[in-house]
Design a protein around this motif. Sequence first.
Motif, PDB file in Angstrom:
ATOM      1  N   GLN A 380       0.844  -1.198   0.000  1.00  0.00           N
ATOM      2  CA  GLN A 380       0.000   0.000   0.000  1.00  0.00           C
ATOM      3  C   GLN A 380       0.879   1.246   0.000  1.00  0.00           C
ATOM      4  N   HIS A 381       0.607   2.173  -0.911  1.00  0.00           N
ATOM      5  CA  HIS A 381       1.363   3.418  -0.983  1.00  0.00           C
ATOM      6  C   HIS A 381       0.548   4.569  -0.392  1.00  0.00           C
ATOM      7  N   TYR A 382       1.272   5.587   0.082  1.00  0.00           N
ATOM      8  CA  TYR A 382       0.630   6.735   0.725  1.00  0.00           C
ATOM      9  C   TYR A 382       1.196   8.036   0.166  1.00  0.00           C
ATOM     10  N   LEU A 383       0.344   9.042   0.143  1.00  0.00           N
ATOM     11  CA  LEU A 383       0.796  10.409  -0.110  1.00  0.00           C
ATOM     12  C   LEU A 383       1.205  11.021   1.223  1.00  0.00           C
ATOM     13  N   LEU A 384       2.271  11.783   1.213  1.00  0.00           N
ATOM     14  CA  LEU A 384       2.733  12.442   2.428  1.00  0.00           C
ATOM     15  C   LEU A 384       2.473  13.943   2.310  1.00  0.00           C
ATOM     16  N   THR A 385       1.713  14.476   3.261  1.00  0.00           N
ATOM     17  CA  THR A 385       1.450  15.913   3.329  1.00  0.00           C
ATOM     18  C   THR A 385       2.172  16.478   4.539  1.00  0.00           C
ATOM     19  N   LEU A 386       2.901  17.568   4.343  1.00  0.00           N
ATOM     20  CA  LEU A 386       3.656  18.192   5.427  1.00  0.00           C
ATOM     21  C   LEU A 386       3.180  19.608   5.660  1.00  0.00           C
ATOM     22  N   GLY A 387       3.133  19.986   6.916  1.00  0.00           N
ATOM     23  CA  GLY A 387       2.801  21.356   7.292  1.00  0.00           C
ATOM     24  C   GLY A 387       3.899  21.919   8.169  1.00  0.00           C
ATOM     25  N   PHE A 388       4.220  23.202   8.000  1.00  0.00           N
ATOM     26  CA  PHE A 388       5.368  23.805   8.667  1.00  0.00           C
ATOM     27  C   PHE A 388       4.975  25.004   9.508  1.00  0.00           C
ATOM     28  N   ARG A 389       5.757  25.232  10.555  1.00  0.00           N
ATOM     29  CA  ARG A 389       5.614  26.457  11.334  1.00  0.00           C
ATOM     30  C   ARG A 389       6.299  27.624  10.636  1.00  0.00           C
ATOM     31  N   SER A 390       7.344  27.312   9.862  1.00  0.00           N
ATOM     32  CA  SER A 390       8.098  28.341   9.146  1.00  0.00           C
ATOM     33  C   SER A 390       7.751  28.311   7.659  1.00  0.00           C
ATOM     34  N   LYS A 391       7.284  29.423   7.146  1.00  0.00           N
ATOM     35  CA  LYS A 391       6.937  29.499   5.724  1.00  0.00           C
ATOM     36  C   LYS A 391       8.181  29.353   4.850  1.00  0.00           C
ATOM     37  N   HIS A 392       9.301  29.930   5.291  1.00  0.00           N
ATOM     38  CA  HIS A 392      10.555  29.861   4.534  1.00  0.00           C
ATOM     39  C   HIS A 392      11.012  28.414   4.362  1.00  0.00           C
ATOM     40  N   ILE A 393      11.001  27.650   5.444  1.00  0.00           N
ATOM     41  CA  ILE A 393      11.447  26.253   5.372  1.00  0.00           C
ATOM     42  C   ILE A 393      10.471  25.431   4.535  1.00  0.00           C
ATOM     43  N   GLY A 394       9.180  25.678   4.694  1.00  0.00           N
ATOM     44  CA  GLY A 394       8.180  24.948   3.930  1.00  0.00           C
ATOM     45  C   GLY A 394       8.336  25.170   2.430  1.00  0.00           C
ATOM     46  N   LYS A 395       8.512  26.417   2.032  1.00  0.00           N
ATOM     47  CA  LYS A 395       8.664  26.728   0.601  1.00  0.00           C
ATOM     48  C   LYS A 395       9.976  26.160   0.054  1.00  0.00           C
ATOM     49  N   THR A 396      11.016  26.208   0.868  1.00  0.00           N
ATOM     50  CA  THR A 396      12.307  25.637   0.451  1.00  0.00           C
ATOM     51  C   THR A 396      12.176  24.144   0.217  1.00  0.00           C
ATOM     52  N   MET A 397      11.460  23.459   1.101  1.00  0.00           N
ATOM     53  CA  MET A 397      11.285  22.016   0.974  1.00  0.00           C
ATOM     54  C   MET A 397      10.413  21.661  -0.219  1.00  0.00           C
ATOM     55  N   GLU A 398       9.393  22.454  -0.473  1.00  0.00           N
ATOM     56  CA  GLU A 398       8.545  22.183  -1.639  1.00  0.00           C
ATOM     57  C   GLU A 398       9.343  22.350  -2.929  1.00  0.00           C
ATOM     58  N   ARG A 399      10.190  23.365  -2.968  1.00  0.00           N
ATOM     59  CA  ARG A 399      11.043  23.568  -4.141  1.00  0.00           C
ATOM     60  C   ARG A 399      11.997  22.380  -4.317  1.00  0.00           C
TER      61      ARG A 399
END
Length: 568
Positions: A380-399
């Motif tokens: 079974q495969h899963y999608l992983l959704t992440l949420g961040f306290r820091s917008k900078h780190i979140g956007k960096t990780m998405e990139r």
Amino acid sequence: SYSIRNNHFQKYILSVDGKNKASQQIHSSKESNIAANKLNYIPEALQEVKKHLGHGAAEMEKIKMTRKRKEKQSNDLDGAKHKHKSENNQKLAVKKEETMLETSNQLIPTPLSHIPLESLIEIEMELVYTDEEDICFEFSEPVASTSPQSVGCDSEKADALSASNDNALPQIDKQLKMILQEASMCYRQNDYAEAVEKLSAALELCSRGTAIDNHFDPFPEDISSIASFIETKLVTCYLKLRKPNDALNHSHRSIILNPAYFRNHLRQAAVFRYLERYSEAVRSAMIADYIYWLTGGTEQHTSKLIKLYWQAMFEEAITREVSFSVMYTPFATEVKADQINKIKEIFAKKHPDYVEHIYTDPHGLHILPQSAEWPSLPPQHYLLTLGFRSKHIGKTMERWSSRRLPIFADQKAPFCPLTKEETKMYWINTGKRILPVMDFIRSTKLTDNRCPCARGIEKLHYASFLGRLQRVEEQSQVINQAMAELATVPYLQDISQQDAELLQSLMADAMDTLEGRSHEGRVWNKIQKIGLIEDYIYQVEDNYLKNKRYRKTKMEKKRMKKIQSTQQ
């Protein structure tokens, strides 16, 4: 002769097939490929490996055949029952996907149940600290012939090879065997410091070419298996001495030398646990579980213990993270953009403290210990959704997640390296906050459909960064970890000839770095430049879109202001 250095191990990674139970029967066919398959411990030997890149394709074919044969055996064993079960699982998965967006209760498959520390210690005592007496040779099964004429004879050949198994295994040098027996005795008497001394002496013997009785015909896979056996024993000794940092490099080297032994990966997981690097422990335990199945492990009790250990590490990794939160969503077919948006909405409701930036890993293929049953491939495969306290780190990780090469840029422009002070500030503000997220994302991804070598590339990039910070000891550890990741890749997924050549070049580049050699023509240097250029282009495009939106908003405000003044 073969030389082993305590700090540097290397192996021509693509020579990862051929089986020791059949070693006497296949040695003659291997003689022409010794240079290509050789385990190289010294810089001069590495140059010899680089001259023989063309032999990798044949070896990779053998690995593919081994995996396919293993999967076929599982299918044959289960028969119609397995087929029926797979159909039911597929229907269930599709049904889950259809309904998963209707209620948030279905997004996590099984509630995490806390596994007591006592249970964890018991698992380690049984699977990690056990004192093996027999060396587990890397290639322990006869190679299946790929010739059409020999297909009908495979069964008879396998029986014959099995009957002659004892004679086929290499004989360990008598002096080396005696030292290993003394080390084992010290270990059982809890004299771990003395056991380390004995094992270090055993490695020194191997470095002088004293590993097996047949000095004139030493086959690399035999020597690597013996050296790996010594390395993995050093891991357990240093853990017993409560010196996990000393154990770490030995755990990496044991895998580089023999990726096909599940205990090597499990011991690496134990070292990571002691160092409280739980995301990396999760990945090591996941690989141990898969390797155990792949190499023929059938003992249900052992399999259950590995999965329990894997789940315990997974729980720790999730509960200890404070800068981000995660949610796993089961899926059976491709998830559309509107569904991902719905998943993000559900995430925001479930984790209101982590909504500065939310994104879903677009490449999926995440696996959880609660639902991993390797014989019923695919799991079974899963999608992983992440949420961040820091917008900078979140956007960096998405990139980072959206790119083919997993390199995070620490430069203002591709050919403008940061100063030493700027590098330190980047590490404090961004680098040290990104790495835990990267490790967590990889912890539940057995394979990578973008680039099979992605995990190794991540670690090499991190090692390069540590080198600029002049953290030499950490850099050496991370390079060894990268090599262990690369060595394991062919056992986890099929790879193309191009990927095989990339993998081999990265291994050679890593050894060059460990040996203190550097030159501009290395593949790793090219990858870094390409990755940084890609990231720079992404940033330029992102800034352009931001400015465009800003100008549009500004013009809209002016227009509204003008309308209001006219109305007045």
